[in-house]
Scaffold this motif. Structure first.
Motif, PDB file in Angstrom:
ATOM      1  N   VAL A   1      45.553 -76.913 -58.069  1.00  0.00           N
ATOM      2  CA  VAL A   1      46.797 -77.658 -57.885  1.00  0.00           C
ATOM      3  C   VAL A   1      46.482 -79.101 -58.235  1.00  0.00           C
ATOM      4  N   VAL A   2      47.234 -79.683 -59.150  1.00  0.00           N
ATOM      5  CA  VAL A   2      47.021 -81.078 -59.531  1.00  0.00           C
ATOM      6  C   VAL A   2      48.078 -81.916 -58.829  1.00  0.00           C
ATOM      7  N   ILE A   3      47.589 -82.872 -58.032  1.00  0.00           N
ATOM      8  CA  ILE A   3      48.452 -83.754 -57.244  1.00  0.00           C
ATOM      9  C   ILE A   3      48.354 -85.167 -57.809  1.00  0.00           C
ATOM     10  N   SER A   4      49.483 -85.833 -57.867  1.00  0.00           N
ATOM     11  CA  SER A   4      49.530 -87.225 -58.285  1.00  0.00           C
ATOM     12  C   SER A   4      50.147 -88.033 -57.145  1.00  0.00           C
ATOM     13  N   TYR A   5      49.601 -89.210 -56.884  1.00  0.00           N
ATOM     14  CA  TYR A   5      50.115 -90.045 -55.794  1.00  0.00           C
ATOM     15  C   TYR A   5      49.790 -91.505 -56.073  1.00  0.00           C
ATOM     16  N   THR A   6      50.424 -92.379 -55.323  1.00  0.00           N
ATOM     17  CA  THR A   6      50.192 -93.812 -55.463  1.00  0.00           C
ATOM     18  C   THR A   6      49.354 -94.300 -54.295  1.00  0.00           C
ATOM     19  N   VAL A   7      48.271 -95.007 -54.612  1.00  0.00           N
ATOM     20  CA  VAL A   7      47.496 -95.689 -53.583  1.00  0.00           C
ATOM     21  C   VAL A   7      48.072 -97.096 -53.504  1.00  0.00           C
ATOM     22  N   GLU A   8      48.667 -97.403 -52.360  1.00  0.00           N
ATOM     23  CA  GLU A   8      49.345 -98.681 -52.162  1.00  0.00           C
ATOM     24  C   GLU A   8      48.350 -99.826 -51.974  1.00  0.00           C
ATOM     25  N   LYS A   9      48.867-101.046 -51.964  1.00  0.00           N
ATOM     26  CA  LYS A   9      48.026-102.232 -51.807  1.00  0.00           C
ATOM     27  C   LYS A   9      47.278-102.249 -50.478  1.00  0.00           C
ATOM     28  N   ASP A  10      47.839-101.574 -49.468  1.00  0.00           N
ATOM     29  CA  ASP A  10      47.167-101.521 -48.165  1.00  0.00           C
ATOM     30  C   ASP A  10      46.281-100.289 -48.022  1.00  0.00           C
ATOM     31  N   GLY A  11      46.140 -99.507 -49.096  1.00  0.00           N
ATOM     32  CA  GLY A  11      45.287 -98.324 -49.085  1.00  0.00           C
ATOM     33  C   GLY A  11      45.986 -97.053 -48.631  1.00  0.00           C
ATOM     34  N   SER A  12      47.242 -97.180 -48.207  1.00  0.00           N
ATOM     35  CA  SER A  12      47.983 -95.986 -47.803  1.00  0.00           C
ATOM     36  C   SER A  12      48.407 -95.203 -49.048  1.00  0.00           C
TER      37      SER A  12
ATOM     38  N   ILE B   1      53.751 -88.701 -53.252  1.00  0.00           N
ATOM     39  CA  ILE B   1      52.909 -87.549 -53.576  1.00  0.00           C
ATOM     40  C   ILE B   1      53.741 -86.533 -54.356  1.00  0.00           C
ATOM     41  N   GLN B   2      53.208 -86.105 -55.502  1.00  0.00           N
ATOM     42  CA  GLN B   2      53.921 -85.146 -56.347  1.00  0.00           C
ATOM     43  C   GLN B   2      52.955 -84.088 -56.873  1.00  0.00           C
ATOM     44  N   VAL B   3      53.448 -82.881 -57.005  1.00  0.00           N
ATOM     45  CA  VAL B   3      52.668 -81.812 -57.627  1.00  0.00           C
ATOM     46  C   VAL B   3      52.900 -81.908 -59.127  1.00  0.00           C
ATOM     47  N   VAL B   4      51.828 -82.137 -59.869  1.00  0.00           N
ATOM     48  CA  VAL B   4      51.921 -82.216 -61.329  1.00  0.00           C
ATOM     49  C   VAL B   4      51.812 -80.817 -61.921  1.00  0.00           C
ATOM     50  N   ARG B   5      50.899 -80.034 -61.357  1.00  0.00           N
ATOM     51  CA  ARG B   5      50.722 -78.644 -61.791  1.00  0.00           C
ATOM     52  C   ARG B   5      50.395 -77.824 -60.553  1.00  0.00           C
ATOM     53  N   GLY B   6      51.183 -76.825 -60.314  1.00  0.00           N
ATOM     54  CA  GLY B   6      51.004 -76.045 -59.096  1.00  0.00           C
ATOM     55  C   GLY B   6      50.657 -74.597 -59.359  1.00  0.00           C
ATOM     56  N   ILE B   7      50.432 -73.905 -58.240  1.00  0.00           N
ATOM     57  CA  ILE B   7      50.114 -72.481 -58.298  1.00  0.00           C
ATOM     58  C   ILE B   7      51.238 -71.697 -57.631  1.00  0.00           C
ATOM     59  N   SER B   8      51.439 -71.992 -56.349  1.00  0.00           N
ATOM     60  CA  SER B   8      52.503 -71.353 -55.574  1.00  0.00           C
ATOM     61  C   SER B   8      52.986 -72.364 -54.553  1.00  0.00           C
TER      62      SER B   8
ATOM     63  N   LEU C   1      46.965 -82.001 -47.441  1.00  0.00           N
ATOM     64  CA  LEU C   1      45.627 -82.595 -47.487  1.00  0.00           C
ATOM     65  C   LEU C   1      45.682 -84.067 -47.905  1.00  0.00           C
ATOM     66  N   VAL C   2      46.467 -84.355 -48.931  1.00  0.00           N
ATOM     67  CA  VAL C   2      46.559 -85.728 -49.417  1.00  0.00           C
ATOM     68  C   VAL C   2      47.275 -86.620 -48.396  1.00  0.00           C
ATOM     69  N   LYS C   3      48.341 -86.123 -47.786  1.00  0.00           N
ATOM     70  CA  LYS C   3      49.079 -86.905 -46.783  1.00  0.00           C
ATOM     71  C   LYS C   3      48.192 -87.317 -45.617  1.00  0.00           C
ATOM     72  N   GLU C   4      47.280 -86.441 -45.233  1.00  0.00           N
ATOM     73  CA  GLU C   4      46.452 -86.687 -44.061  1.00  0.00           C
ATOM     74  C   GLU C   4      45.143 -87.418 -44.362  1.00  0.00           C
ATOM     75  N   MET C   5      44.935 -87.804 -45.620  1.00  0.00           N
ATOM     76  CA  MET C   5      43.714 -88.535 -45.971  1.00  0.00           C
ATOM     77  C   MET C   5      43.674 -89.874 -45.234  1.00  0.00           C
ATOM     78  N   PRO C   6      42.469 -90.348 -44.948  1.00  0.00           N
ATOM     79  CA  PRO C   6      42.377 -91.683 -44.343  1.00  0.00           C
ATOM     80  C   PRO C   6      42.765 -92.762 -45.361  1.00  0.00           C
ATOM     81  N   THR C   7      42.911 -93.969 -44.899  1.00  0.00           N
ATOM     82  CA  THR C   7      43.284 -95.103 -45.751  1.00  0.00           C
ATOM     83  C   THR C   7      42.200 -95.347 -46.808  1.00  0.00           C
ATOM     84  N   TRP C   8      42.645 -95.496 -48.026  1.00  0.00           N
ATOM     85  CA  TRP C   8      41.739 -95.740 -49.154  1.00  0.00           C
ATOM     86  C   TRP C   8      41.438 -97.232 -49.296  1.00  0.00           C
ATOM     87  N   GLU C   9      40.411 -97.534 -50.078  1.00  0.00           N
ATOM     88  CA  GLU C   9      40.179 -98.909 -50.520  1.00  0.00           C
ATOM     89  C   GLU C   9      41.090 -99.081 -51.741  1.00  0.00           C
TER      90      GLU C   9
END
Length: 148
Positions: free
Chosen positions: A86-97, A101-108, A118-126
Motif C-alpha cells: 500500500v503506497v501512502i502519501s502525506y504531508t509532514v507539517e512545519k511542526d512535524g505533525s 493522508i492519502q492512499v496512492v496505490r492500495g490493495i483492499s 499506522l501513519v496517523k499514529e506515528m510520532p511527531t517527525w522532524e
C-alpha cells in the motif's frame, strides 16, 4: 433654473467622485488581499523536493521497526489471503505533525485503512527544511503487507 442645474451638476460631480473613490478603494483592497493571499500561499506551499527531507524520529530503521511492531493485520485480509504494497502519501507539517493522508496505490479497503492508521499514529517527525526555512513536505511511504 441655473441654480438647480449647478446643484445637479455639483451632486453629479460628488457622486462621480464617490464612485471613483469606491472603485479605487476596491482595486487597492483587491491588491492588498491578493498580496496577503500570495504570501499565505507561499508560506502554505507543500514541497516535493527540499534540501532537508523530513525525518522520522530515530531515522528510517526506527520507522521500519514502528511499522513492524504496530501493524495489526486485518482478519478479513488474512482470511482472503490479501498481501502486497500500500503506497501512502502525506504531508509532514512545519511542526512535524502529519496531515492529508492519502492512499496512492492500495490493495483492499482493510489493508488501506490499516496503512492509514499506522501513519496517523506515528510520532511527531522532524520537519523538512528548504533554504534554511522549515517547510511543509509531501512524503510517500510504501507499506508492505505479507502473510507469514
Amino acid at each position: 433654473m441655473k441654480q438647480y442645474i449647478r446643484e445637479v451638476i455639483g451632486l453629479t460631480g460628488i457622486i462621480m467622485i464617490g464612485i471613483l473613490c469606491v472603485f479605487s478603494l476596491s482595486a487597492t483592497h483587491k491588491k492588498g488581499i491578493d498580496s496577503i493571499k500570495s504570501a499565505w500561499q507561499e508560506g502554505d506551499k507543500v514541497y516535493q523536493v527540499v534540501d532537508g527531507m523530513p525525518r522520522y524520529p530515530g531515522g528510517e530503521n526506527e520507522m521500519l521497526k514502528y511499522i513492524a511492531t504496530n501493524t495489526i493485520y486485518p482478519e478479513t485480509a488474512k482470511n482472503a489471503g490479501e498481501q502486497g504494497r500500500v503506497v501512502i502519501s502525506y504531508t509532514v507539517e512545519k511542526d512535524g505533525s502529519i496531515s492529508d493522508i492519502q492512499v496512492v496505490r492500495g490493495i483492499s479497503e482493510d489493508l488501506n485503512q490499516e496503512a492509514i492508521r499506522l501513519v496517523k499514529e506515528m510520532p511527531t517527525w522532524e520537519p523538512g527544511t528548504n533554504k534554511g526555512e522549515i517547510v511543509r513536505v509531501r512524503y510517500t511511504l510504501p507499506i508492505i503487507f505479507r502473510l507469514q
